[in-house]
Design a protein around this motif. Structure first.
Motif, PDB file in Angstrom:
ATOM      1  N   VAL A 231      48.818  38.363  43.479  1.00  0.00           N
ATOM      2  CA  VAL A 231      48.097  38.165  42.223  1.00  0.00           C
ATOM      3  C   VAL A 231      47.824  36.678  42.083  1.00  0.00           C
ATOM      4  O   VAL A 231      48.749  35.861  42.110  1.00  0.00           O
ATOM      5  CB  VAL A 231      48.912  38.671  41.017  1.00  0.00           C
ATOM      6  CG1 VAL A 231      48.224  38.281  39.707  1.00  0.00           C
ATOM      7  CG2 VAL A 231      49.098  40.182  41.073  1.00  0.00           C
ATOM      8  N   ILE A 232      46.551  36.318  41.955  1.00  0.00           N
ATOM      9  CA  ILE A 232      46.173  34.917  41.775  1.00  0.00           C
ATOM     10  C   ILE A 232      46.317  34.527  40.312  1.00  0.00           C
ATOM     11  O   ILE A 232      45.849  35.247  39.416  1.00  0.00           O
ATOM     12  CB  ILE A 232      44.716  34.677  42.225  1.00  0.00           C
ATOM     13  CG1 ILE A 232      44.542  35.037  43.703  1.00  0.00           C
ATOM     14  CG2 ILE A 232      44.301  33.236  41.962  1.00  0.00           C
ATOM     15  CD1 ILE A 232      45.350  34.204  44.660  1.00  0.00           C
ATOM     16  N   LEU A 233      46.974  33.399  40.073  1.00  0.00           N
ATOM     17  CA  LEU A 233      47.067  32.821  38.736  1.00  0.00           C
ATOM     18  C   LEU A 233      46.479  31.426  38.828  1.00  0.00           C
ATOM     19  O   LEU A 233      47.069  30.526  39.430  1.00  0.00           O
ATOM     20  CB  LEU A 233      48.526  32.769  38.265  1.00  0.00           C
ATOM     21  CG  LEU A 233      48.754  32.191  36.874  1.00  0.00           C
ATOM     22  CD1 LEU A 233      48.071  33.048  35.806  1.00  0.00           C
ATOM     23  CD2 LEU A 233      50.250  32.069  36.575  1.00  0.00           C
ATOM     24  N   SER A 234      45.285  31.236  38.244  1.00  0.00           N
ATOM     25  CA  SER A 234      44.544  29.994  38.471  1.00  0.00           C
ATOM     26  C   SER A 234      43.890  29.489  37.194  1.00  0.00           C
ATOM     27  O   SER A 234      43.595  30.262  36.282  1.00  0.00           O
ATOM     28  CB  SER A 234      43.468  30.232  39.539  1.00  0.00           C
ATOM     29  OG  SER A 234      42.649  29.097  39.697  1.00  0.00           O
ATOM     30  N   MET A 235      43.621  28.187  37.170  1.00  0.00           N
ATOM     31  CA  MET A 235      42.884  27.611  36.048  1.00  0.00           C
ATOM     32  C   MET A 235      41.382  27.701  36.278  1.00  0.00           C
ATOM     33  O   MET A 235      40.591  27.429  35.387  1.00  0.00           O
ATOM     34  CB  MET A 235      43.280  26.140  35.853  1.00  0.00           C
ATOM     35  CG  MET A 235      42.956  25.246  37.036  1.00  0.00           C
ATOM     36  SD  MET A 235      43.492  23.533  36.800  1.00  0.00           S
ATOM     37  CE  MET A 235      42.353  23.006  35.520  1.00  0.00           C
ATOM     38  N   TYR A 236      40.967  28.104  37.505  1.00  0.00           N
ATOM     39  CA  TYR A 236      39.551  28.097  37.867  1.00  0.00           C
ATOM     40  C   TYR A 236      38.905  29.464  37.663  1.00  0.00           C
ATOM     41  O   TYR A 236      39.436  30.474  38.118  1.00  0.00           O
ATOM     42  CB  TYR A 236      39.385  27.656  39.322  1.00  0.00           C
ATOM     43  CG  TYR A 236      39.937  26.286  39.590  1.00  0.00           C
ATOM     44  CD1 TYR A 236      39.264  25.150  39.160  1.00  0.00           C
ATOM     45  CD2 TYR A 236      41.151  26.121  40.249  1.00  0.00           C
ATOM     46  CE1 TYR A 236      39.779  23.878  39.389  1.00  0.00           C
ATOM     47  CE2 TYR A 236      41.672  24.859  40.486  1.00  0.00           C
ATOM     48  CZ  TYR A 236      40.973  23.744  40.050  1.00  0.00           C
ATOM     49  OH  TYR A 236      41.488  22.487  40.269  1.00  0.00           O
ATOM     50  N   ASP A 237      37.733  29.461  36.997  1.00  0.00           N
ATOM     51  CA  ASP A 237      36.999  30.714  36.805  1.00  0.00           C
ATOM     52  C   ASP A 237      35.663  30.702  37.554  1.00  0.00           C
ATOM     53  O   ASP A 237      34.741  31.445  37.202  1.00  0.00           O
ATOM     54  CB  ASP A 237      36.769  30.999  35.317  1.00  0.00           C
ATOM     55  CG  ASP A 237      35.956  29.916  34.618  1.00  0.00           C
ATOM     56  OD1 ASP A 237      35.579  28.920  35.290  1.00  0.00           O
ATOM     57  OD2 ASP A 237      35.690  30.054  33.417  1.00  0.00           O
TER      58      ASP A 237
ATOM     59  N   GLY B 142      42.235  39.300  50.016  1.00  0.00           N
ATOM     60  CA  GLY B 142      43.176  40.402  49.834  1.00  0.00           C
ATOM     61  C   GLY B 142      43.943  40.409  48.535  1.00  0.00           C
ATOM     62  O   GLY B 142      44.809  41.272  48.329  1.00  0.00           O
ATOM     63  N   ALA B 143      43.663  39.464  47.622  1.00  0.00           N
ATOM     64  CA  ALA B 143      44.356  39.443  46.332  1.00  0.00           C
ATOM     65  C   ALA B 143      44.067  40.714  45.552  1.00  0.00           C
ATOM     66  O   ALA B 143      42.942  41.215  45.556  1.00  0.00           O
ATOM     67  CB  ALA B 143      43.930  38.222  45.514  1.00  0.00           C
ATOM     68  N   ARG B 144      45.101  41.222  44.879  1.00  0.00           N
ATOM     69  CA  ARG B 144      44.954  42.446  44.087  1.00  0.00           C
ATOM     70  C   ARG B 144      44.694  42.146  42.617  1.00  0.00           C
ATOM     71  O   ARG B 144      44.443  43.066  41.838  1.00  0.00           O
ATOM     72  CB  ARG B 144      46.219  43.293  44.199  1.00  0.00           C
ATOM     73  CG  ARG B 144      46.544  43.741  45.590  1.00  0.00           C
ATOM     74  CD  ARG B 144      45.487  44.658  46.147  1.00  0.00           C
ATOM     75  NE  ARG B 144      45.299  45.843  45.303  1.00  0.00           N
ATOM     76  CZ  ARG B 144      44.369  46.768  45.523  1.00  0.00           C
ATOM     77  NH1 ARG B 144      43.547  46.626  46.526  1.00  0.00           N
ATOM     78  NH2 ARG B 144      44.270  47.813  44.734  1.00  0.00           N
ATOM     79  N   GLY B 145      44.725  40.881  42.230  1.00  0.00           N
ATOM     80  CA  GLY B 145      44.478  40.530  40.840  1.00  0.00           C
ATOM     81  C   GLY B 145      44.109  39.069  40.714  1.00  0.00           C
ATOM     82  O   GLY B 145      44.418  38.261  41.600  1.00  0.00           O
ATOM     83  N   TYR B 146      43.440  38.742  39.616  1.00  0.00           N
ATOM     84  CA  TYR B 146      43.048  37.358  39.343  1.00  0.00           C
ATOM     85  C   TYR B 146      43.195  37.139  37.838  1.00  0.00           C
ATOM     86  O   TYR B 146      42.506  37.769  37.032  1.00  0.00           O
ATOM     87  CB  TYR B 146      41.609  37.121  39.785  1.00  0.00           C
ATOM     88  CG  TYR B 146      41.236  35.658  39.939  1.00  0.00           C
ATOM     89  CD1 TYR B 146      41.026  35.104  41.197  1.00  0.00           C
ATOM     90  CD2 TYR B 146      41.082  34.829  38.827  1.00  0.00           C
ATOM     91  CE1 TYR B 146      40.675  33.765  41.356  1.00  0.00           C
ATOM     92  CE2 TYR B 146      40.750  33.498  38.964  1.00  0.00           C
ATOM     93  CZ  TYR B 146      40.537  32.973  40.237  1.00  0.00           C
ATOM     94  OH  TYR B 146      40.197  31.648  40.371  1.00  0.00           O
ATOM     95  N   VAL B 147      44.115  36.255  37.480  1.00  0.00           N
ATOM     96  CA  VAL B 147      44.424  35.969  36.075  1.00  0.00           C
ATOM     97  C   VAL B 147      44.241  34.478  35.828  1.00  0.00           C
ATOM     98  O   VAL B 147      44.659  33.655  36.645  1.00  0.00           O
ATOM     99  CB  VAL B 147      45.869  36.379  35.728  1.00  0.00           C
ATOM    100  CG1 VAL B 147      46.161  36.112  34.250  1.00  0.00           C
ATOM    101  CG2 VAL B 147      46.109  37.850  36.056  1.00  0.00           C
ATOM    102  N   LEU B 148      43.617  34.137  34.725  1.00  0.00           N
ATOM    103  CA  LEU B 148      43.442  32.733  34.365  1.00  0.00           C
ATOM    104  C   LEU B 148      44.699  32.197  33.683  1.00  0.00           C
ATOM    105  O   LEU B 148      45.346  32.903  32.905  1.00  0.00           O
ATOM    106  CB  LEU B 148      42.244  32.576  33.433  1.00  0.00           C
ATOM    107  CG  LEU B 148      40.867  32.882  34.042  1.00  0.00           C
ATOM    108  CD1 LEU B 148      39.790  32.776  32.975  1.00  0.00           C
ATOM    109  CD2 LEU B 148      40.564  31.949  35.206  1.00  0.00           C
TER     110      LEU B 148
END
Length: 221
Positions: free
Chosen positions: A81-87, A99-105
């Motif tokens: 699961v990616i946790l990033s400040m970038y959108d 292959g990430a299963r999620g992307y959360v800001l």
């Protein structure tokens, strides 16, 4: 059994904050953390997590997308699961393609990260609501002509069409089952049948098809 999670972020204070927040959840256990992609593989082998929460910018030129790709080559059973400040849309696509299963800001609430972790373990994907529209717009702009031959001629049953629409909207199998008052196993069967009929391979293909055929409607901003 608690979901075993490893945190990857080059800022120790961020990791400490995430660990404290996730510790409140009875079904989630942080079993390790690191700020280095180079240390990640050894850590994963040692603590055997189910989910890795990954930042995209790890410092010293390290890249979370490449770290995700390398990690999943070695441990394809893991969920990232990616946790990033970038959108940025391109960055989001690269992370998902890795292959990430999620992307959360990072500016989102912790509830979204928790939801992404829980869905990842179930094999489902999660996109932060603030960026989901960006992804759909990108898919709409880049719809390929491939697979159109058989897919355009496929005949779906009314129930398969309902499952297709709800799946494209991002509902999980359990949510679709509740919405249609059928069992999860029945949803899984309908989903497998329609994917086979349409020649699709994953949810991204499914969303592309639903947009192209007008099954998934996009609201104006």
């Amino acid at each position: 059994m608690a979901i075993r999670v490893v945190l990857v972020d080059d800022h120790a204070v961020v990791r400490e904050g995430l660990r404290a927040l996730l510790a409140r959840e009875k079904d989630i256990e942080v079993v390790g953390e690191t700020g280095s992609a180079a240390e990640l593989l050894n850590l994963v082998d040692k603590v055997r997590p189910e989910v890795v929460v990954m930042d995209l910018q790890l410092g010293n030129g390290q890249n979370g997308v490449e770290a995700t790709r390398a990690l999943l080559r070695k441990r394809p059973d893991l969920k990232v699961v990616i946790l990033s400040m970038y959108d940025d849309r391109e960055l989001i696509f690269r992370a998902l393609e890795a292959g990430a299963r999620g992307y959360v800001l990072k500016r989102a609430g912790v509830e979204e990260l928790i939801q992404a972790i829980r869905l990842a373990v179930k094999g489902e994907a999660f996109l932060d609501p603030q960026i989901a529209r960006r992804v759909i717009d990108g898919l709409q702009q880049g719809l390929p002509a491939a697979r159109e031959g058989d897919a355009g001629k496929a005949e779906l049953t009314d129930r398969e069409m309902e499952v297709l629409r709800l799946a494209a909207e991002g509902l999980t199998n359990a949510e679709i089952a509740r919405r249609l008052f059928i069992s999860v196993k029945t949803v899984q069967a309908h989903r497998a049948n329609l994917m086979q009929k349409l020649g699709l391979h994953d949810r991204v293909d499914l969303v592309k098809y639903a947009i192209k055929k007008g099954i998934l409607k996009l609201e104006d901003d």
